[in-house]
Write an enzyme that holds these catalytic residues in place. Structure first.
Site, PDB file in Angstrom:
ATOM      1  N   GLU A   1       0.843  -1.201   0.000  1.00 41.58           N
ATOM      2  CA  GLU A   1       0.000   0.000   0.000  1.00 41.58           C
ATOM      3  C   GLU A   1       0.878   1.252   0.000  1.00 41.58           C
ATOM      4  OE1 GLU A   1      -2.899  -0.022   3.164  1.00 41.58           O
ATOM      5  OE2 GLU A   1      -3.857   1.818   2.427  1.00 41.58           O
TER       6      GLU A   1
ATOM      7  N   GLU B   1     -12.635  -2.511   2.215  1.00 39.59           N
ATOM      8  CA  GLU B   1     -13.247  -2.213   3.515  1.00 39.59           C
ATOM      9  C   GLU B   1     -14.359  -1.173   3.339  1.00 39.59           C
ATOM     10  OE1 GLU B   1     -10.323  -1.619   6.634  1.00 39.59           O
ATOM     11  OE2 GLU B   1      -9.625  -3.686   6.410  1.00 39.59           O
TER      12      GLU B   1
ATOM     13  N   GLU C   1      -6.297  -9.328   3.375  1.00 34.57           N
ATOM     14  CA  GLU C   1      -5.466  -8.665   4.408  1.00 34.57           C
ATOM     15  C   GLU C   1      -5.460  -9.551   5.633  1.00 34.57           C
ATOM     16  OE1 GLU C   1      -6.054  -4.479   5.267  1.00 34.57           O
ATOM     17  OE2 GLU C   1      -6.557  -4.071   3.175  1.00 34.57           O
TER      18      GLU C   1
HETATM   19  O1  AHR Z   1      -3.102  -2.695   6.145  1.00 33.28           O
HETATM   20  C1  AHR Z   1      -3.394  -1.501   6.780  1.00 33.28           C
HETATM   21  C2  AHR Z   1      -4.859  -1.127   6.659  1.00 33.28           C
HETATM   22  O2  AHR Z   1      -5.644  -2.068   7.329  1.00 33.28           O
HETATM   23  C3  AHR Z   1      -5.441  -1.114   5.275  1.00 33.28           C
HETATM   24  O3  AHR Z   1      -5.183   0.062   4.600  1.00 33.28           O
HETATM   25  C4  AHR Z   1      -6.900  -1.272   5.530  1.00 33.28           C
HETATM   26  O4  AHR Z   1      -7.573  -1.914   4.473  1.00 33.28           O
HETATM   27  C5  AHR Z   1      -6.955  -2.069   6.820  1.00 33.28           C
HETATM   28  O5  AHR Z   1      -7.805  -1.509   7.745  1.00 33.28           O
END
Ligand code: AHR
Length: 492
Positions: free
Chosen positions: A25, A173, A297
């Site tokens: 990210e 999310e 994730e």
């Molecule tokens: O991985 C860190 C964050 O965790 C991501 O940006 C989000 O999708 C999640 O809440």
């Protein structure tokens, strides 16, 4: 002596290599500094990508890489990151530390990174603050081989052939940073967006992933599947291992008690029931199609390292994390009939990272070594396995002392991966391989105290070592050191 049983005659299917996926990210020092340093950097690089990091990642056989977020994805407008760099918009990364984002790493740079690593790209599109047209144009820009406005723009930016990006996430999310939506509202949006994410070639069909549930939000999965299940190929799930419920004090990555060690493992083991429960719902509503579960994730989330930016989520990585990785990967392997992808968060310098960097230095974490020891599972036939375990009771949180998975490669060899969760006692194991004719066995082990970790000053405190193992008539025997992860390769 504990017994591990592997049944070479029973399998739930092939382990999708994408279970070993990664996530990168625009967050802290993941992309910038950790991966991308730019061509003018003193740090040796190829087209701006750090050579040391890319070469370490190549050794893991990373199958797929998710980008650009996370929460960042639903603030990301892909047009900001294409074209001449001097013309690219400078924005503020509102989710992660309010830092300046100059968009010097965009679509073309990400595809160059995937090319260098040798992995597939997984784009997470903006549903929270973007438009259907914007998302649809991104797919066209990446995948249209013929003549079209987007294809022409891509060519003008130096890429003649389509990128053929297969994996597209419809938001991230959506229940939280991706728009604070209700499941019902998101499900309708998901159908709408999906309609305009087109296939531009029959040989390169895209794979659509709906933004899925947080932890045990089964209402989310049920609603999305019921209303939009026919519009996607997979639904995601996010589950992080956080030692303490209080997000202001999640616990330290390196300074933890025995209780915290066992709490962390206990929480990690909950992944199994999450996978099973979400899968049950998916199956109930998938109809004639096969919809997968993409755990896009997962990993540990601790307090940031002292004196680092709280918005950068930089944490150290210990043997405890190695066990967390081993348990999760064993669970995904054993549920490979439905888990079609998993992406640990995140690849470099953020959360449970494979790699930490500091200037030109790089260190491989215990988690990296687990991924390396497990890479033989990718694309292999999962084999039924069972460990005869003793329950370790800590503060009412029982965890089994052993955790295993196994698979068979195309050449017939069998990979058995086993974790000893007991932090004080070694476990002598005997492994019986039903339906196999073992002719040789080799083993490696990653072991250390729960808090053992690698630093820039001492980068090889935790590295895999050979493990003594003996072949028996129907398997092998070995002793797993306390707090360890072992990989056995059995030839037949
Ligand atoms: O991985 C860190 C964050 O965790 C991501 O940006 C989000 O999708 C999640 O809440």
């Amino acid at each position: 002596m504990a017994c591990i049983f592997v049944n070479a005659n029973r399998s739930v299917g092939t382990i999708n290599p994408n279970i070993y996926g990664q996530f990168s990210e625009h967050l802290g020092r993941c992309i910038y500094q950790g991966i991308y340093v730019g061509q003018a950097s003193d740090i040796p690089n190829t087209n701006g990508m750090r050579n040391d990091v890319v070469s370490a990642l190549k050794a893991l056989h990373v199958p797929v890489l998710r980008w650009p977020g996370g929460c960042f994805a639903d603030t990301y407008h892909w047009r900001d990151g294409i074209g001449p760099k001097e013309n690219r918009k400078t924005i503020v990364n509102t989710n992660w530390g309010g830092v300046t984002e100059d968009n010097s790493f965009g679509t073309h740079e990400f595809m160059e990174l995937c090319r260098q690593i040798g992995c597939e790209a997984y784009f997470s599109g903006n549903v929270g603050s973007g438009t259907v047209q914007e998302f649809s144009d991104w797919v066209e820009y990446c995948n249209m081989g013929g003549i079209s406005p987007m294809a022409s723009e891509r060519r003008a930016n130096g890429q003649d052939e389509p990128f053929n990006v297969k994996y597209w996430g419809i938001g991230n999310e959506a229940w939280g940073c991706g728009g604070s939506m209700r499941a019902e509202y998101y499900a309708d949006l998901c159908r709408q967006y999906s309609t305009y994410l087109r296939n531009y070639s029959p040989e390169h069909k895209i794979f659509k992933i709906a933004s899925g549930a947080n932890v045990a939000d089964y209402h989310w999965t049920k609603t999305v599947m019921e209303r939009a299940g026919q519009a996607v190929d997979a639904v995601s799930l996010h589950y992080y291992t956080v030692p303490h419920e209080d997000w202001q004090h999640k616990g330290s990555a390196t300074d933890f008690t025995d209780e915290e060690y066992y709490t962390t493992l206990h929480k990690t083991l909950q992944m199994e029931e999450l996978v099973e429960n979400h899968t049950r719902i998916i199956k109930q509503y998938q109809g004639d199609r096969k919809v997968g579960l993409a755990v896009d994730e997962w990993g540990t989330w601790y307090d940031v390292e002292p004196d680092t930016n709280p918005g950068f989520l930089y944490q150290q990585n210990t043997m405890r994390d190695a066990l967390v990785a081993a348990i999760n990967l064993n669970i995904f392997n054993n549920h490979c009939d439905t888990v079609c992808m998993a992406n640990i968060a995140q690849m470099v310098n953020v959360l449970q990272a494979m790699i930490l960097t500091e200037g030109s230095k790089m260190v491989l974490t215990p988690t990296y070594h687990v991924f390396e020891m497990y890479k033989g599972h990718q694309g292999a036939k999962q084999l039924e396995s069972y460990a005869e375990t003793t329950l370790l009771n800590h503060d009412d949180q029982a965890v089994p002392d052993l955790h295993v998975s196994a698979s068979q490669q195309a050449d017939g060899s069998i990979l058995v991966t086993a974790a000893n969760l007991n932090d004080t006692a070694a476990i002598p194991v005997t492994c019986m391989l039903g339906g196999a004719k073992p002719t040789g066995v080799t083993a490696r082990v990653l072991a250390g105290a729960p808090a053992a970790h690698n630093t820039f000053a001492a980068p090889e405190q935790v590295v895999p070592a050979e493990l003594n193992t003996s072949l028996t008539a129907d398997g092998f025997t070995a002793t797993l050191p306390p707090c360890s992860v072992a990989a056995f390769v059995v030839n037949q």
